[in-house]
Design an enzyme around this catalytic site. Structure first.
Site, PDB file in Angstrom:
ATOM      1  N   SER A  13      54.581  38.720  65.722  1.00 55.03           N
ATOM      2  CA  SER A  13      53.323  39.411  65.426  1.00 55.03           C
ATOM      3  C   SER A  13      52.329  39.325  66.569  1.00 55.03           C
ATOM      4  O   SER A  13      52.289  38.336  67.305  1.00 55.03           O
ATOM      5  CB  SER A  13      52.693  38.805  64.173  1.00 55.03           C
ATOM      6  OG  SER A  13      53.542  38.957  63.061  1.00 55.03           O
ATOM      7  N   HIS A 107      49.623  37.185  56.756  1.00 57.83           N
ATOM      8  CA  HIS A 107      50.887  36.462  56.586  1.00 57.83           C
ATOM      9  C   HIS A 107      50.707  35.172  55.797  1.00 57.83           C
ATOM     10  O   HIS A 107      51.557  34.830  54.960  1.00 57.83           O
ATOM     11  CB  HIS A 107      51.547  36.198  57.943  1.00 57.83           C
ATOM     12  CG  HIS A 107      52.125  37.431  58.544  1.00 57.83           C
ATOM     13  ND1 HIS A 107      53.223  38.081  58.026  1.00 57.83           N
ATOM     14  CD2 HIS A 107      51.745  38.156  59.628  1.00 57.83           C
ATOM     15  CE1 HIS A 107      53.504  39.142  58.761  1.00 57.83           C
ATOM     16  NE2 HIS A 107      52.617  39.210  59.741  1.00 57.83           N
TER      17      HIS A 107
END
Length: 177
Positions: A13, A107
């Protein structure tokens, strides 16, 4: 399950906002001398030796225009401090008790573990500008995601790997914020 052979779930990410956060710290340091020290004295000294300029001002300029990546010496010198600072940014910087970084917050809310920082994983101009080229892995342990999510949402505690916790500990030892 669509892919039953998959056993490990992990993301790679981006870290939007890290460079902006860091240049803000450097600006506050230059305005209020001694208030915050994101780098150690020896790191500042080495940066000044390489660039020939006062470290704070040159770092702000180099991080803003991305010129630091053209110097192998600066890339090597900045690796440890930037990893340390980025770990803190993802783990310790909060907005209303939750992770300041929106990708981390997403997340972590979904039960991931802040797993690993990856140095120079995104060397595109956008990656260098947003996160000094770093990217992060969030790891999902399927048996723990519901519990991790509930803990994060309820207590605002971030679950992190040993690598991240070690970098956070280094940040707490070396940086005076």
């Amino acid at each position: 399950m669509e892919f039953p052979q998959l056993k490990v779930f992990s993301t790679l990410s981006p870290i939007p906002g890290f460079t902006k956060w860091l240049t803000g710290l450097l600006s506050s340091q230059s305005k209020e001398a001694g208030r915050s020290n994101p780098f150690t004295e020896s790191e500042f000294r080495e940066i000044s030796e390489i660039t020939g300029d006062p470290a704070i001002e040159v770092l702000k300029r180099l991080l803003t225009n991305n010129e630091w990546v053209r110097s192998e010496r600066l890339v090597g010198l900045l690796q440890q401090p930037l990893l340390r600072l980025c770990a803190w940014y993802l783990y310790g910087e909060k907005h209303r008790g939750y992770a300041l970084n929106p990708v981390a917050n997403f997340h972590l809310q979904n039960g991931a573990v802040l797993w690993r920082l990856n140095w120079m994983a995104d060397t595109s101009p956008r990656g260098i500008t947003a996160s000094c080229g770093m990217m992060v892995n969030y790891r999902y342990f399927l048996e723990d995601t519901a519990h991790n999510s509930a803990v994060y949402l309820g207590t605002k505690q971030t679950k992190a790997s040993e690598q991240i916790l070690s970098l956070v500990s280094q940040f707490q030892q070396h940086s005076k914020l």
